[in-house]
Design a protein around this motif. Structure first.
Motif, PDB file in Angstrom:
ATOM      1  N   GLY A 132       0.836  -1.101   0.150  1.00 49.43           N
ATOM      2  CA  GLY A 132       0.204  -0.003   0.070  1.00 49.43           C
ATOM      3  C   GLY A 132       0.916   1.159   0.006  1.00 49.43           C
ATOM      4  O   GLY A 132       1.946   1.383  -0.040  1.00 49.43           O
ATOM      5  N   PRO A 133       0.306   2.366  -0.189  1.00 51.85           N
ATOM      6  CA  PRO A 133       0.897   3.519   0.007  1.00 51.85           C
ATOM      7  C   PRO A 133       1.643   3.907   1.460  1.00 51.85           C
ATOM      8  O   PRO A 133       1.145   3.131   2.460  1.00 51.85           O
ATOM      9  N   PRO A 134       2.507   4.523   1.581  1.00 50.84           N
ATOM     10  CA  PRO A 134       3.069   5.135   2.958  1.00 50.84           C
ATOM     11  C   PRO A 134       2.212   5.646   3.679  1.00 50.84           C
ATOM     12  O   PRO A 134       1.388   6.389   3.315  1.00 50.84           O
ATOM     13  N   GLY A 135       2.203   5.171   5.017  1.00 51.63           N
ATOM     14  CA  GLY A 135       1.383   5.739   6.079  1.00 51.63           C
ATOM     15  C   GLY A 135       1.728   7.204   6.449  1.00 51.63           C
ATOM     16  O   GLY A 135       2.908   7.580   6.112  1.00 51.63           O
ATOM     17  N   PRO A 136       0.620   7.673   7.323  1.00 50.13           N
ATOM     18  CA  PRO A 136       1.397   9.009   7.560  1.00 50.13           C
ATOM     19  C   PRO A 136       2.451   9.145   8.827  1.00 50.13           C
ATOM     20  O   PRO A 136       2.451   7.846   9.425  1.00 50.13           O
ATOM     21  N   PRO A 137       3.207  10.155   9.076  1.00 48.08           N
ATOM     22  CA  PRO A 137       4.217  10.025   9.910  1.00 48.08           C
ATOM     23  C   PRO A 137       3.816   9.738  11.359  1.00 48.08           C
ATOM     24  O   PRO A 137       2.972  10.548  11.612  1.00 48.08           O
ATOM     25  N   ALA A 138       4.313   9.028  12.013  1.00 49.97           N
ATOM     26  CA  ALA A 138       3.836   8.753  13.449  1.00 49.97           C
ATOM     27  C   ALA A 138       4.812   8.710  14.439  1.00 49.97           C
ATOM     28  O   ALA A 138       5.165   8.105  15.377  1.00 49.97           O
ATOM     29  N   LEU A 139       5.920   9.595  13.893  1.00 49.67           N
ATOM     30  CA  LEU A 139       7.021   9.582  15.069  1.00 49.67           C
ATOM     31  C   LEU A 139       6.780  10.131  16.559  1.00 49.67           C
ATOM     32  O   LEU A 139       7.099   9.650  17.324  1.00 49.67           O
ATOM     33  N   GLY A 140       5.709  11.029  16.669  1.00 46.79           N
ATOM     34  CA  GLY A 140       4.996  11.411  17.919  1.00 46.79           C
ATOM     35  C   GLY A 140       4.692  10.352  18.792  1.00 46.79           C
ATOM     36  O   GLY A 140       4.991  10.056  20.026  1.00 46.79           O
ATOM     37  N   ARG A 141       3.800   9.534  18.027  1.00 46.58           N
ATOM     38  CA  ARG A 141       2.949   8.346  18.477  1.00 46.58           C
ATOM     39  C   ARG A 141       4.195   7.281  18.960  1.00 46.58           C
ATOM     40  O   ARG A 141       4.096   6.790  20.041  1.00 46.58           O
ATOM     41  N   ALA A 142       5.081   7.295  18.304  1.00 40.73           N
ATOM     42  CA  ALA A 142       6.122   6.166  18.638  1.00 40.73           C
ATOM     43  C   ALA A 142       7.082   6.717  19.546  1.00 40.73           C
ATOM     44  O   ALA A 142       7.383   5.893  20.551  1.00 40.73           O
ATOM     45  N   LEU A 143       7.375   8.144  19.803  1.00 38.13           N
ATOM     46  CA  LEU A 143       8.057   8.567  20.892  1.00 38.13           C
ATOM     47  C   LEU A 143       7.361   8.315  22.228  1.00 38.13           C
ATOM     48  O   LEU A 143       7.780   8.141  23.216  1.00 38.13           O
ATOM     49  N   ARG A 144       6.140   8.741  22.194  1.00 39.49           N
ATOM     50  CA  ARG A 144       5.091   8.445  23.550  1.00 39.49           C
ATOM     51  C   ARG A 144       5.178   6.933  23.816  1.00 39.49           C
ATOM     52  O   ARG A 144       5.065   6.678  24.932  1.00 39.49           O
ATOM     53  N   ARG A 145       5.104   6.207  22.796  1.00 43.27           N
ATOM     54  CA  ARG A 145       5.105   4.819  23.140  1.00 43.27           C
ATOM     55  C   ARG A 145       6.323   4.380  23.859  1.00 43.27           C
ATOM     56  O   ARG A 145       6.359   3.526  24.816  1.00 43.27           O
ATOM     57  N   VAL A 146       7.194   4.790  23.461  1.00 43.44           N
ATOM     58  CA  VAL A 146       8.877   4.556  23.951  1.00 43.44           C
ATOM     59  C   VAL A 146       9.460   5.149  25.154  1.00 43.44           C
ATOM     60  O   VAL A 146      10.471   4.794  25.765  1.00 43.44           O
ATOM     61  N   ARG A 147       8.706   5.906  25.729  1.00 42.32           N
ATOM     62  CA  ARG A 147       8.912   6.818  26.772  1.00 42.32           C
ATOM     63  C   ARG A 147       9.368   6.176  28.120  1.00 42.32           C
ATOM     64  O   ARG A 147      10.139   6.732  28.893  1.00 42.32           O
ATOM     65  N   TRP A 148       8.697   5.048  28.496  1.00 38.35           N
ATOM     66  CA  TRP A 148       9.122   4.196  29.297  1.00 38.35           C
ATOM     67  C   TRP A 148      10.052   3.389  29.323  1.00 38.35           C
ATOM     68  O   TRP A 148      10.578   2.806  30.255  1.00 38.35           O
ATOM     69  N   ALA A 149      10.642   3.163  28.164  1.00 38.35           N
ATOM     70  CA  ALA A 149      11.757   2.139  28.091  1.00 38.35           C
ATOM     71  C   ALA A 149      13.194   2.291  28.653  1.00 38.35           C
ATOM     72  O   ALA A 149      13.580   1.668  29.447  1.00 38.35           O
ATOM     73  N   PRO A 150      13.652   3.813  28.876  1.00 36.50           N
ATOM     74  CA  PRO A 150      14.753   3.884  29.563  1.00 36.50           C
ATOM     75  C   PRO A 150      14.601   3.565  31.068  1.00 36.50           C
ATOM     76  O   PRO A 150      15.359   3.035  31.822  1.00 36.50           O
TER      77      PRO A 150
END
Length: 129
Positions: free
Chosen positions: A25-43
């Motif tokens: 399919g076509p490329p999805g919308p940029p979701a960098l903000g959602r990705a950073l919110r998801r990974v915020r607890w990893a450290p």
């Protein structure tokens, strides 16, 4: 971690149709903000896993004196060892999910009425690349 590695880690958690929509399919919308919110607890979870793993090392169960301990003491040692393992797995899952979000896996338009883990629930017109 590359996006393909993240997808292979999380592969049992999405359907083949979602994968094919992502690949063809076509490329999805940029979701960098959602990705950073998801990974915020990893450290924090990674640091806690390291601290627990250092305080209660799993290798202690292989020493001869460990078998001489009472059963409740051995069980009490294994609980934090298991916690440290789970924390490391959570960090990996969070990073893999963030990689999938950043790659646009599962990004559908609102008209597809996508549900988590199931993809689109209605027929929708796929735009051409």
């Amino acid at each position: 971690m590359c996006h393909l590695c993240a997808i292979y880690i999380t592969c049992p958690f999405y359907r083949l149709g979602t994968h094919l929509d992502w690949v063809w399919g076509p490329p999805g919308p940029p979701a960098l903000g959602r990705a950073l919110r998801r990974v915020r607890w990893a450290p924090a979870l990674g640091a806690l896993g390291l601290l627990v793993g250092r305080a209660w090392p799993a290798g202690a169960a292989l020493r001869p004196d460990f078998a001489a301990r009472a059963w409740p003491a051995r069980l009490a040692h294994m609980v934090p060892v298991f916690l440290a393992l789970r924390l490391r797995l959570y960090v990996g899952w969070l990073c893999a999910e963030a990689g999938c979000l950043a790659a646009g896996l599962g990004a559908y338009p609102k008209c597809a009425r996508a549900r988590p883990g199931q993809g689109p629930t209605v027929s929708w017109e796929r735009p051409k690349k």
